[in-house]
Design a protein around this motif. Structure first.
Motif, PDB file in Angstrom:
ATOM      1  N   ALA A   1       0.824  -1.215   0.000  1.00  0.00           N
ATOM      2  CA  ALA A   1       0.000   0.000   0.000  1.00  0.00           C
ATOM      3  C   ALA A   1       0.856   1.263   0.000  1.00  0.00           C
ATOM      4  CB  ALA A   1      -0.933   0.001   1.221  1.00  0.00           C
ATOM      5  N   ALA A   2       2.066   1.187   0.545  1.00  0.00           N
ATOM      6  CA  ALA A   2       2.932   2.359   0.689  1.00  0.00           C
ATOM      7  C   ALA A   2       4.067   2.397  -0.327  1.00  0.00           C
ATOM      8  CB  ALA A   2       3.502   2.384   2.107  1.00  0.00           C
ATOM      9  N   GLU A   3       3.949   1.678  -1.435  1.00  0.00           N
ATOM     10  CA  GLU A   3       5.090   1.516  -2.329  1.00  0.00           C
ATOM     11  C   GLU A   3       5.658   2.823  -2.885  1.00  0.00           C
ATOM     12  OE1 GLU A   3       4.294  -1.037  -5.638  1.00  0.00           O
ATOM     13  OE2 GLU A   3       2.511   0.040  -6.197  1.00  0.00           O
ATOM     14  N   HIS A   4       4.901   3.911  -2.892  1.00  0.00           N
ATOM     15  CA  HIS A   4       5.430   5.186  -3.383  1.00  0.00           C
ATOM     16  C   HIS A   4       5.593   6.203  -2.255  1.00  0.00           C
ATOM     17  CE1 HIS A   4       5.395   3.987  -7.537  1.00  0.00           C
ATOM     18  NE2 HIS A   4       4.171   3.545  -7.388  1.00  0.00           N
ATOM     19  N   ASN A   5       5.610   5.710  -1.028  1.00  0.00           N
ATOM     20  CA  ASN A   5       5.752   6.577   0.139  1.00  0.00           C
ATOM     21  C   ASN A   5       6.848   6.009   1.040  1.00  0.00           C
ATOM     22  OD1 ASN A   5       5.541   7.926   2.569  1.00  0.00           O
ATOM     23  ND2 ASN A   5       3.306   7.985   2.539  1.00  0.00           N
ATOM     24  N   PRO A   6       8.110   6.387   0.801  1.00  0.00           N
ATOM     25  CA  PRO A   6       9.228   5.816   1.566  1.00  0.00           C
ATOM     26  C   PRO A   6       9.104   5.983   3.076  1.00  0.00           C
ATOM     27  CG  PRO A   6      10.052   6.952  -0.356  1.00  0.00           C
ATOM     28  CD  PRO A   6       8.583   7.270  -0.264  1.00  0.00           C
ATOM     29  N   GLU A   7       8.517   7.091   3.534  1.00  0.00           N
ATOM     30  CA  GLU A   7       8.344   7.274   4.978  1.00  0.00           C
ATOM     31  C   GLU A   7       7.396   6.218   5.543  1.00  0.00           C
ATOM     32  OE1 GLU A   7       9.931   9.211   7.149  1.00  0.00           O
ATOM     33  OE2 GLU A   7      11.174   9.941   5.507  1.00  0.00           O
ATOM     34  N   ALA A   8       6.289   5.979   4.860  1.00  0.00           N
ATOM     35  CA  ALA A   8       5.347   4.952   5.303  1.00  0.00           C
ATOM     36  C   ALA A   8       5.970   3.565   5.187  1.00  0.00           C
ATOM     37  CB  ALA A   8       4.050   5.030   4.499  1.00  0.00           C
ATOM     38  N   LEU A   9       6.741   3.336   4.125  1.00  0.00           N
ATOM     39  CA  LEU A   9       7.417   2.046   3.955  1.00  0.00           C
ATOM     40  C   LEU A   9       8.357   1.751   5.117  1.00  0.00           C
ATOM     41  CD1 LEU A   9       8.368   1.906   0.185  1.00  0.00           C
ATOM     42  CD2 LEU A   9       7.041   0.225   1.441  1.00  0.00           C
TER      43      LEU A   9
ATOM     44  N   CYS B   1       7.145  -0.239   8.000  1.00  0.00           N
ATOM     45  CA  CYS B   1       6.823  -1.655   7.776  1.00  0.00           C
ATOM     46  C   CYS B   1       7.957  -2.578   8.209  1.00  0.00           C
ATOM     47  CB  CYS B   1       6.538  -1.901   6.296  1.00  0.00           C
ATOM     48  SG  CYS B   1       5.162  -0.948   5.621  1.00  0.00           S
ATOM     49  N   PHE B   2       9.169  -2.029   8.406  1.00  0.00           N
ATOM     50  CA  PHE B   2      10.373  -2.826   8.639  1.00  0.00           C
ATOM     51  C   PHE B   2      10.883  -2.723  10.074  1.00  0.00           C
ATOM     52  CE2 PHE B   2      10.399  -2.062   4.090  1.00  0.00           C
ATOM     53  CZ  PHE B   2      10.862  -3.256   3.558  1.00  0.00           C
ATOM     54  N   THR B   3      11.563  -3.775  10.532  1.00  0.00           N
ATOM     55  CA  THR B   3      12.270  -3.716  11.807  1.00  0.00           C
ATOM     56  C   THR B   3      13.479  -2.793  11.634  1.00  0.00           C
ATOM     57  OG1 THR B   3      13.757  -5.566  11.325  1.00  0.00           O
ATOM     58  CG2 THR B   3      11.632  -6.109  12.374  1.00  0.00           C
TER      59      THR B   3
ATOM     60  N   ILE C   1      16.737   0.604   8.251  1.00  0.00           N
ATOM     61  CA  ILE C   1      15.626   1.386   7.715  1.00  0.00           C
ATOM     62  C   ILE C   1      16.099   2.531   6.827  1.00  0.00           C
ATOM     63  CG2 ILE C   1      13.760   2.959   8.375  1.00  0.00           C
ATOM     64  CD1 ILE C   1      13.153   1.060  10.677  1.00  0.00           C
ATOM     65  N   ASN C   2      17.137   3.255   7.223  1.00  0.00           N
ATOM     66  CA  ASN C   2      17.583   4.399   6.411  1.00  0.00           C
ATOM     67  C   ASN C   2      18.035   3.969   5.025  1.00  0.00           C
ATOM     68  OD1 ASN C   2      16.955   6.316   8.330  1.00  0.00           O
ATOM     69  ND2 ASN C   2      18.994   6.275   9.251  1.00  0.00           N
ATOM     70  N   ALA C   3      18.803   2.882   4.937  1.00  0.00           N
ATOM     71  CA  ALA C   3      19.262   2.395   3.634  1.00  0.00           C
ATOM     72  C   ALA C   3      18.090   1.922   2.782  1.00  0.00           C
ATOM     73  CB  ALA C   3      20.276   1.274   3.818  1.00  0.00           C
ATOM     74  N   ILE C   4      17.149   1.227   3.405  1.00  0.00           N
ATOM     75  CA  ILE C   4      15.969   0.736   2.679  1.00  0.00           C
ATOM     76  C   ILE C   4      15.130   1.917   2.193  1.00  0.00           C
ATOM     77  CG2 ILE C   4      13.784  -0.508   2.933  1.00  0.00           C
ATOM     78  CD1 ILE C   4      15.346  -2.419   4.865  1.00  0.00           C
ATOM     79  N   LYS C   5      14.916   2.886   3.058  1.00  0.00           N
ATOM     80  CA  LYS C   5      14.110   4.056   2.706  1.00  0.00           C
ATOM     81  C   LYS C   5      14.752   4.834   1.553  1.00  0.00           C
ATOM     82  CE  LYS C   5      13.761   7.365   5.742  1.00  0.00           C
ATOM     83  NZ  LYS C   5      13.353   8.174   6.917  1.00  0.00           N
ATOM     84  N   THR C   6      16.056   5.024   1.604  1.00  0.00           N
ATOM     85  CA  THR C   6      16.760   5.734   0.537  1.00  0.00           C
ATOM     86  C   THR C   6      16.635   5.000  -0.787  1.00  0.00           C
ATOM     87  OG1 THR C   6      18.326   6.721   2.088  1.00  0.00           O
ATOM     88  CG2 THR C   6      19.019   6.602  -0.218  1.00  0.00           C
ATOM     89  N   PHE C   7      16.858   3.680  -0.765  1.00  0.00           N
ATOM     90  CA  PHE C   7      16.727   2.891  -1.989  1.00  0.00           C
ATOM     91  C   PHE C   7      15.307   2.967  -2.548  1.00  0.00           C
ATOM     92  CE2 PHE C   7      15.149  -1.151  -3.706  1.00  0.00           C
ATOM     93  CZ  PHE C   7      15.785  -1.099  -4.927  1.00  0.00           C
ATOM     94  N   MET C   8      14.311   2.805  -1.682  1.00  0.00           N
ATOM     95  CA  MET C   8      12.923   2.807  -2.147  1.00  0.00           C
ATOM     96  C   MET C   8      12.533   4.171  -2.731  1.00  0.00           C
ATOM     97  SD  MET C   8      11.934  -0.269  -1.825  1.00  0.00           S
ATOM     98  CE  MET C   8      10.176  -0.194  -2.031  1.00  0.00           C
TER      99      MET C   8
END
Length: 108
Positions: free
Chosen positions: A15-23, A26-28, A43-50
């Motif tokens: 549901a949040a695929e275009h919202n990195p903050e919301a994404l 979803c993660f530990t 989380i920071n690396a995942i958020k930046t990539f997304m």
């Protein structure tokens, strides 16, 4: 056709695929994500990539199947966007931990 029922953190991820903050929610904190031959830790690396992937590819994912496999949730989704080979079917291999995504591996 019946709607696909996904576990909450997985449903929130799609549901949040275009919202990195919301994404990120979803993660530990120590989550690991593998995609396009790269590994992202935390989380920071995942958020930046997304955020970069969303801006570059404008991909939309539509999950159509889920199964359990050795402690993982394997979701298959139709993905379309601004990338070579679109549309494509991708596999998302989630490991959940305490109601969040602890690991995710995306493959063709």
């Amino acid at each position: 056709m019946s709607a696909l029922t996904l576990p909450e953190p997985i449903a929130a991820y799609f549901a949040a695929e275009h919202n990195p903050e919301a994404l990120a929610h979803c993660f530990t904190a120590q989550a690991v994500m593998k995609d396009v031959g790269h590994t992202y830790r935390g989380i920071n690396a995942i958020k930046t990539f997304m955020a970069e992937a969303s801006a570059k590819y404008s991909a939309t994912s539509v999950p159509f199947a889920i199964e359990r496999e050795d402690g993982f949730q394997l979701v298959r989704a139709n993905v379309s966007g601004n990338f070579p080979g679109s549309p494509i079917v991708l596999s998302y291999r989630f490991r959940l931990e305490r109601g969040l995504i602890a690991s995710l591996e995306i493959t063709v």
